[in-house]
Design a protein around this motif. Structure first.
Motif, short mmCIF file in Angstrom:
data_model
loop_
_atom_site.label_atom_id
_atom_site.label_comp_id
_atom_site.label_asym_id
_atom_site.label_seq_id
_atom_site.Cartn_x
_atom_site.Cartn_y
_atom_site.Cartn_z
N GLU A 76 -1.25 -1.86 -2.75
CA GLU A 76 -1.68 -2.75 -1.67
C GLU A 76 -0.86 -4.05 -1.66
N VAL A 77 -0.56 -4.57 -2.84
CA VAL A 77 0.26 -5.78 -2.91
C VAL A 77 1.64 -5.52 -2.31
N MET A 78 2.21 -4.38 -2.60
CA MET A 78 3.54 -4.06 -2.05
C MET A 78 3.48 -3.91 -0.54
N LYS A 79 2.45 -3.30 -0.02
CA LYS A 79 2.32 -3.17 1.43
C LYS A 79 2.21 -4.54 2.09
N LEU A 80 1.46 -5.44 1.46
CA LEU A 80 1.30 -6.79 2.00
C LEU A 80 2.64 -7.53 1.99
N LEU A 81 3.38 -7.43 0.90
CA LEU A 81 4.68 -8.08 0.83
C LEU A 81 5.64 -7.50 1.86
N ARG A 82 5.59 -6.20 2.04
CA ARG A 82 6.47 -5.55 3.01
C ARG A 82 6.17 -6.02 4.43
N GLU A 83 4.91 -6.24 4.73
CA GLU A 83 4.52 -6.63 6.08
C GLU A 83 4.75 -8.12 6.35
N GLU A 84 4.54 -8.97 5.35
CA GLU A 84 4.55 -10.41 5.59
C GLU A 84 5.86 -11.09 5.23
N CYS A 85 6.67 -10.49 4.40
CA CYS A 85 7.90 -11.14 3.94
C CYS A 85 9.12 -10.46 4.54
N SER A 86 10.10 -11.28 4.86
CA SER A 86 11.37 -10.75 5.40
C SER A 86 12.43 -10.90 4.31
N PHE A 87 12.49 -9.93 3.43
CA PHE A 87 13.44 -9.99 2.32
C PHE A 87 14.85 -9.64 2.80
N PRO A 88 15.88 -10.23 2.17
CA PRO A 88 17.26 -9.85 2.49
C PRO A 88 17.49 -8.37 2.18
N GLU A 89 18.50 -7.82 2.80
CA GLU A 89 18.79 -6.40 2.62
C GLU A 89 19.07 -6.12 1.15
N GLY A 90 18.39 -5.15 0.62
CA GLY A 90 18.57 -4.74 -0.77
C GLY A 90 17.65 -5.44 -1.75
N SER A 91 17.09 -6.61 -1.36
CA SER A 91 16.24 -7.35 -2.29
C SER A 91 14.90 -6.66 -2.51
N PHE A 92 14.31 -6.15 -1.41
CA PHE A 92 13.01 -5.50 -1.56
C PHE A 92 13.12 -4.23 -2.41
N ALA A 93 14.29 -3.61 -2.37
CA ALA A 93 14.49 -2.41 -3.20
C ALA A 93 14.38 -2.75 -4.68
N LYS A 94 14.81 -3.98 -5.07
CA LYS A 94 14.68 -4.39 -6.47
C LYS A 94 13.20 -4.47 -6.87
N ILE A 95 12.41 -5.05 -5.97
CA ILE A 95 10.97 -5.16 -6.26
C ILE A 95 10.35 -3.77 -6.31
N GLU A 96 10.71 -2.93 -5.36
CA GLU A 96 10.15 -1.57 -5.33
C GLU A 96 10.50 -0.80 -6.58
N ASN A 97 11.70 -1.05 -7.13
CA ASN A 97 12.09 -0.36 -8.35
C ASN A 97 11.12 -0.68 -9.48
N HIS A 98 10.72 -1.94 -9.58
CA HIS A 98 9.77 -2.34 -10.64
C HIS A 98 8.36 -1.83 -10.33
N THR A 99 7.94 -1.95 -9.08
CA THR A 99 6.58 -1.51 -8.76
C THR A 99 6.45 0.00 -8.80
N ASP A 100 7.50 0.72 -8.47
CA ASP A 100 7.45 2.18 -8.58
C ASP A 100 7.23 2.59 -10.03
#
Length: 861
Positions: free
Chosen positions: A525-549
């Motif tokens: 749920e935290v990841m979905k909220l971050l994905r919806e509310e934050c505009s991360f630079p290209e490739g940055s969100f993938a770093k977070i997803e790597n840790h949350t995955d």
């Protein structure tokens, strides 16, 4: 506005003694020329243009040796000459300009009068420049002697070159240049009050800028001549002087704006001296306001200055100067790279402010991004614009200063971000240690399901940290990305370290399994909220997803592991009660009514009655499958352990094989019926039971054949057992032990049969596949264990997540390993090492590591 201003209100002219100083300066101007011309007309008299060309052509002809070339040209063109007798009375004309200039200073129409004077001055310089260009052209064409120059007796040096010509004319340029310098000085003093003009008389400022433009256009009209003739006398150009004064005025105003804004943000300003370093929050808030007003000020500038003055870049450079000065003051008081005077919140504010500044400036001035900020020495060299008043002000210098500030802030941002992340990591670690170490409150739902406050405690902490970070930095900030990765990484690390503390009893394991499942859901749920509310630079969100995955996989794996660990807790009393008697003399002669297996069934049933209520429904089936598998392994292990070396060889075999096989048949039947009885609560469990118990069925058939009670195919049963075990050597050992239980005298014939079936067995389980399976088993080794009563120690090493999901004793390979490497199987162990390891030192090390990893509680041989 009429383009003039009230001299009484101008700060440039109300200074004491300003006009007197100006008059004094004019009086000091020395006039060395005695030849003055009213109109400065240098007349070139020529009857016809064709005659000039003819004269020039004839100058190149070969003439009679009795006449010189100069004489030839003079005699053939007696009417072509350059009359500079008009270069007289220059002093009188310049004095008139000076007098008019002095008289207009401080008057109402000062700027209009100066405009007319400037135009006359520019005209005089232009006419003298054109005369110099004409003279230089004639000198280059060899017509030096045709220049009829009447000089006074003070000038004795002959004119042989263009440089001599320019030096001679500089004699007449002196007064004009000095007057131009004075005009430039006076206009510079006016433009230093640029903000006064913008506020009270923008039309007057436009008039001043127009005067600068007139001089600049005059310069540009002769600029290409200056390239060809560097020694040539040059017309007045005051733009550099004006830009320098303008930039200094802007820099002073930027500092004043910062000090003014400070009043609104510093509540304790009266208690501090002006030289005191501001609190971090006050400084950053004031700088934020100063930067935010940049566009508004630039728009005011654009109303008075043309675009080629690049006034936006100059003002941006001044804002950069103020910001760099204040930030460096803040950082320089903190020690080298330590930011000691900053707390965690202030470090985050500083990091966020630096990011916002860079985004604002790069967006406003895109050319900053085209400058290589990483070249060696760039950041170390402070721009001359920031500390040298005499430094030349240009658009390139202003852009470079902005780039320097951006590069310097980039380095500070990196240091502050790293310091913030380090401190935040320490803080997060302390909080996580506190949450995991403390006893969590246990809750029980209406249906009996157990949970604790662990999930809410951890993710309330995570939510608070994310909220604090997002409050101070942009949603696309690199600091936010790094902080989120750090939080999830530390949570993963702490979860790995702390799982074993929950392996206490059925209630604790069940509650922890449910908590880990809910933690995975909240993480998602935290990841979905971050994905919806934050505009991360290209490739940055993938770093977070790597840790949350990885974190999601960890929570899911640990939830299953802890739920299945209940199986070991269930079998602890079972092992203690029946393991040493199962398949031994009492089992064969006394417990003929399957009492031992009924004890196992009743114990498992009692535990399951509670666990089904405690656990989430998604975990019950996974636990049940493990219990079925563990029951099979337990039964097979007890059977094979009977053949371990005994003092009495008779104890290694059944006393009455037919009776033992009958008891075994009913044991297995009771177990199957017990587990199948849960088919209503756990769908499709019947197929699972059949699959798991198939190895016991094969073992039973082998015993039947060995005892002579059946004539089935030995070959088929051996190959079937191989498919279940997955290892040729282990299959041979199991077959030998099964025959040893009921027909020890037939072991030699079995050994011969196994030898003849080696090719068939290798076809079922090729060596490459066997090696791969052995490697997989070796990689799945559990953590090192002590000889204590604990099932696991609390090792700090981070293991591969997938390796954590294997409950010890569940895999058949683990059971066989424990059986054949037990302390009573030394001879067998030696043979296994020869056959399995085949001289591989690395493989032998892995095998012996596995021997050391055996848990005392599971090694109940």
């Amino acid at each position: 506005m009429n383009g003039d201003y009230n001299p009484a209100s101008s700060p440039a002219l109300t200074m004491n003694g300003d006009i007197q100083k100006s008059a004094s300066t004019l009086d000091d101007l020395s006039i060395s020329s005695a030849i003055i011309a009213k109109n400065l007309n240098v007349t070139f008299i020529q009857n016809d243009s064709d005659q000039l060309q003819e004269t020039r052509d004839r100058s190149n002809e070969v003439v009679d040796g009795s006449r010189s070339a100069d004489e030839h040209r003079i005699e053939d063109s007696p009417n072509s000459y350059y009359d500079i007798s008009n270069l007289s009375e220059i002093e009188r004309e310049v004095k008139k300009l000076k007098t008019r200039f002095l008289q207009c200073i401080g008057k109402k129409k000062e700027l209009k009068t100066i405009n007319r004077i400037v135009k006359e001055h520019i005209s005089l310089e232009a006419q003298l420049s054109e005369a110099e260009i004409s003279f230089l052209s004639l000198m280059e064409n060899g017509l030096r002697d045709e220049i009829n120059i009447k000089v006074n007796s003070d000038i004795q040096d002959p004119i042989r070159s263009g440089q001599d010509m320019s030096r001679f004319l500089s004699y007449y340029w002196s007064d004009l240049s000095k007057f131009g310098n004075y005009v430039g000085t006076h206009l510079s003093s006016l433009i230093s009050s640029v903000f006064f003009f913008m506020q009270n008389n923008p039309a007057g400022l436009i008039e001043i800028v127009e005067l600068v433009r007139l001089y600049e256009e005059s310069w540009k009209s002769f600029e290409h001549y200056y390239v060809e003739h560097p020694h040539m006398n040059k017309v007045t150009n005051i733009r550099d002087k004006m830009w320098s004064q303008l930039y200094q005025a802007m820099k002073r105003r930027a500092m004043e704006d910062f000090k003014t804004a400070r009043f609104d943000h510093d509540t304790n300003m009266k208690e501090r001296s002006p030289d005191d370093i501001l609190p971090v929050k006050v400084a950053l808030t004031t700088l934020t306001y100063t930067v935010s007003q940049m566009d508004e000020m630039i728009e005011q500038f654009k109303e008075c200055f043309p675009s080629d003055w690049h006034i936006d870049v100059l003002w941006g450079s001044c804002i950069g100067y103020v910001c760099s000065y204040q930030i460096l003051r803040q950082v320089s008081q903190s020690g080298t790279d330590k930011f000691t005077r900053f707390n965690v919140s202030e470090l985050l504010e500083l990091t966020g402010w630096l990011e916002n500044y860079q985004i604002t400036m790069v967006k406003k001035f895109p050319t900053i991004g085209q400058i290589n900020l990483d070249r060696r020495g760039f950041v170390a060299c402070r721009p001359a614009l920031f500390y040298k008043k005499e430094s030349k002000v240009t658009e390139e210098a202003a852009i470079s200063s902005l780039a320097w500030v951006t590069g310097m802030f980039k380095e500070i941002h990196s240091l502050s971000q790293n310091e913030f992340l380090n401190r935040m990591q320490d803080q997060v670690d302390r909080w996580l240690d506190h949450v995991y170490a403390n006893e969590c409150i246990r809750y029980k739902s209406n249906t009996g399901q157990l949970t604790t406050s662990l999930c809410e405690d951890i993710f309330s902490l995570v939510s608070v940290q994310i909220g604090i970070i997002r409050e101070h930095v942009n949603d696309g900030s690199e600091a936010l990305v790094q902080a989120l990765c750090m939080v999830f990484r530390q949570l993963k690390k702490k979860q790995i370290e702390s799982r074993e503390k929950f392996l206490v009893d059925v209630e604790t394991c069940s509650a922890a399994a449910n908590d880990f499942t809910r933690m995975g859901d909240l993480c998602d749920e935290v990841m979905k909220l971050l994905r919806e509310e934050c505009s991360f630079p290209e490739g940055s969100f993938a770093k977070i997803e790597n840790h949350t995955d990885q974190l999601l996989l960890l929570f899911s794996t640990d939830a299953v592991f802890v739920a299945q660990y209940n199986c070991l807790i269930i079998f602890e009393p079972i092992v203690e009660a029946i393991a040493k008697e199962l398949f031994h003399k009492e089992w064969e002669l006394v417990f003929t009514d399957n009492q031992l297996i009924l004890t196992l069934v009743r114990t498992v049933e009692d535990y399951l009655a509670d666990i089904i209520l405690y656990l989430d429904s998604s975990l019950i089936r996974k636990l049940f499958e493990v219990i079925v598998q563990y029951t099979v392994n337990f039964y097979l292990k007890c059977l094979l352990m009977k053949t371990s070396c005994q003092f009495d060889k008779k104890k290694e075999s059944f006393l009455h094989p037919d009776r033992a096989l009958l008891i075994m048949f009913h044991d297995v039947k009771i177990l199957k019926e017990f587990f199948v009885g849960y088919s209503e609560k756990i769908p499709n469990i019947t197929s699972v039971v059949a699959s798991k118990f198939s190895i016991l069925d094969i073992a039973y058939e082998n015993l039947h054949i060995a005892a002579g009670l059946s004539r089935g195919s030995k070959r088929k049963l051996i190959l079937a057992l191989l498919e279940k075990i997955g290892d040729v050597e282990y299959t041979k050992l199991v077959m030998m032990d099964l025959w040893h239980l009921v027909a020890p005298k037939k072991e030699r014939s079995l050994a011969q049969l196994l030898k003849t079936l080696e090719d068939d067995m290798n076809m079922v389980m090729p060596p490459d596949k066997a090696k791969a399976k052995e490697k997989k088993v070796s990689n799945r080794l559990n953590k090192s264990r002590n000889d204590s009563d604990k099932m696991h120690d609390t090792s700090k090493s981070i293991l591969v997540i997938e390796e954590r999901g294997q409950v010890p004793g569940i895999a058949l390979e683990d059971i066989l390993f424990e059986v054949y490497f037990s302390k009573n199987r030394k001879s067998t162990r030696k043979n296994i090492l020869k056959t399995l390891v085949k001289g591989s030192v690395s493989s032998a090390g892995k095998v012996m590591e596995r021997v050391r990893s055996l848990s005392p509680k599971n090694s109940w041989s």
